[in-house]
Design a protein around this motif. Structure first.
Motif, PDB file in Angstrom:
ATOM      1  N   ILE A   4     -27.024 -21.020  64.465  1.00 25.12           N
ATOM      2  CA  ILE A   4     -28.475 -21.176  64.354  1.00 25.12           C
ATOM      3  C   ILE A   4     -29.195 -19.843  64.612  1.00 25.12           C
ATOM      4  O   ILE A   4     -30.329 -19.658  64.206  1.00 25.12           O
ATOM      5  N   GLU A  50     -25.536 -24.097  66.948  1.00 29.98           N
ATOM      6  CA  GLU A  50     -26.456 -25.213  67.197  1.00 29.98           C
ATOM      7  C   GLU A  50     -26.054 -25.951  68.472  1.00 29.98           C
ATOM      8  O   GLU A  50     -24.868 -26.160  68.733  1.00 29.98           O
ATOM      9  N   TRP A  51     -27.058 -26.329  69.250  1.00 32.05           N
ATOM     10  CA  TRP A  51     -26.914 -27.135  70.464  1.00 32.05           C
ATOM     11  C   TRP A  51     -26.311 -26.376  71.640  1.00 32.05           C
ATOM     12  O   TRP A  51     -26.122 -26.935  72.705  1.00 32.05           O
ATOM     13  N   CYS A  85     -32.544 -19.940  62.552  1.00 35.68           N
ATOM     14  CA  CYS A  85     -32.738 -21.199  61.814  1.00 35.68           C
ATOM     15  C   CYS A  85     -32.644 -20.964  60.296  1.00 35.68           C
ATOM     16  O   CYS A  85     -33.375 -21.581  59.517  1.00 35.68           O
ATOM     17  N   LYS A 177     -36.021 -26.584  67.064  1.00 31.11           N
ATOM     18  CA  LYS A 177     -34.560 -26.514  67.027  1.00 31.11           C
ATOM     19  C   LYS A 177     -34.028 -25.597  68.125  1.00 31.11           C
ATOM     20  O   LYS A 177     -32.897 -25.754  68.576  1.00 31.11           O
ATOM     21  N   ASN A 208     -31.012 -32.447  70.896  1.00 33.32           N
ATOM     22  CA  ASN A 208     -30.092 -31.532  70.195  1.00 33.32           C
ATOM     23  C   ASN A 208     -30.692 -30.136  70.038  1.00 33.32           C
ATOM     24  O   ASN A 208     -30.523 -29.481  69.016  1.00 33.32           O
ATOM     25  N   THR A 210     -31.151 -26.221  70.880  1.00 29.78           N
ATOM     26  CA  THR A 210     -30.430 -25.054  71.365  1.00 29.78           C
ATOM     27  C   THR A 210     -31.252 -24.391  72.467  1.00 29.78           C
ATOM     28  O   THR A 210     -32.461 -24.209  72.322  1.00 29.78           O
TER      29      THR A 210
END
Length: 326
Positions: A4, A50-51, A85, A177, A208, A210
């Motif tokens: 991400i 991600e996450w 992203c 995100k 979820n 990051t």
């Protein structure tokens, strides 16, 4: 894990005016200012999935906040490439801001004289969140963070922890995100810090989201993050899991033993005594499976023990030593 954030060979240089003492030097500077160059971030590369929950650590002036400001396009970079992203911040800043949020511990996005709910509504309009989605989401967030009683109170009348709650709620209105957190617990007391840590972990789990964290409080790191990146003088010195960092750089374990009665403890050659009394001893051993096993065999076979505590050195002390060696 899908990436991400991706940073390639990122650098940031600042020009700082050279100030010389004296009237004539000041006059010369007025007509012809000289500058020196400072390298704040020096050719770093980094990938975040991600996450992930990542801690970006370093002493003051190491380049942490500068990096976050480049990732969020508050600052432009001197050279390199950034993708956040799936977007290039230098070309798609407007699209990017819909996907991220940054909380800086020493600044606030809240309007001091407005109520919290008014701030939430303004933010929803700024991020084009439809009214029906906003109402459903804000009700969920307010209940989750137990803020129902404070949202109609002007921000100036809230306690620090209540304002931080509202700050977090504000940051989640647009379902970001990535949540960038720059020293988020800096002014909080012990209880408020733990509440915020729990909140951040919940956001990561349920939304979820990051988490990209900088902090001088190493408890923040231990309680939130799985991965740490250490930066100093603008360069990345370590990038890996917190578990791996401890394994590589924690060189000893500390044993605290309380015996059932006064006991003469005969330590082995590899043990180094820290403190000793009649029925108590504190010592350290090299951090290895072999020495731990020998220590347990000795304690189990020859001594009656009332209590035993095994500790690693303070992670903050370990990181300080890490800086000194670099």
């Amino acid at each position: 894990m899908k990436k991400i954030i991706e940073v390639k060979n990122l650098s940031k240089k600042f020009k700082v005016p050279i100030k010389k003492q004296g009237f004539w030097n000041g006059l010369k500077n007025f007509f012809h200012q000289e500058y020196r160059e400072i390298v704040a971030v020096d050719n770093i590369s980094l990938v975040v999935g991600e996450w992930e929950k990542i801690a970006f650590l370093g002493p003051n002036g190491a380049g942490k906040s500068t990096t976050i400001k480049m990732l969020t396009w508050i600052l432009y970079y001197t050279s390199g490439e950034i993708e956040v992203c799936g977007l290039d911040p230098s070309k798609d800043r407007k699209k990017l801001v819909y996907n991220i949020w940054a909380i800086f511990g020493q600044t606030s996005r809240l309007w001091y004289h407005l109520t919290a709910i008014d701030t939430f509504k303004i933010m929803a309009m700024m991020f084009d969140v439809p009214k029906e989605i906003f109402e459903k989401r804000i009700n969920s967030l307010v209940d989750r963070f137990d803020a129902r009683e404070i949202i109609n109170t002007p921000i100036r009348k809230l306690s620090l922890w209540q304002r931080i709650k509202c700050e977090v709620i504000t940051s989640l209105i647009n379902s970001p995100k990535i949540l960038f957190l720059d020293e988020p617990t800096i002014w909080l007391d012990i209880i408020a810090k733990q509440n915020l840590r729990d909140t951040i972990n919940e956001i990561n789990k349920t939304e979820n989201t990051t988490i990209f964290l900088t902090s001088h409080d190493l408890w923040d790191v231990e309680k939130i993050c799985d991965r740490i990146v250490i930066i100093n003088y603008g360069k990345i010195l370590f990038d890996g899991s917190l578990v791996q960092f401890k394994k590589d750089y924690i060189k000893h374990k500390i044993f605290k033993i309380k015996f059932t009665q006064n006991t003469e403890f005969k330590k082995l050659d590899f043990m180094e005594t820290i403190k000793e009394e009649d029925d108590y001893i504190e010592f350290k051993i090299p951090n290895s499976k072999e020495y731990s096993q020998k220590t347990f065999e000795l304690l189990n076979s020859k001594y009656d023990i009332e209590d035993i505590i095994i500790e690693n050195p303070n992670i903050e002390d370990v990181i300080k030593q890490f800086y000194k060696k670099r």
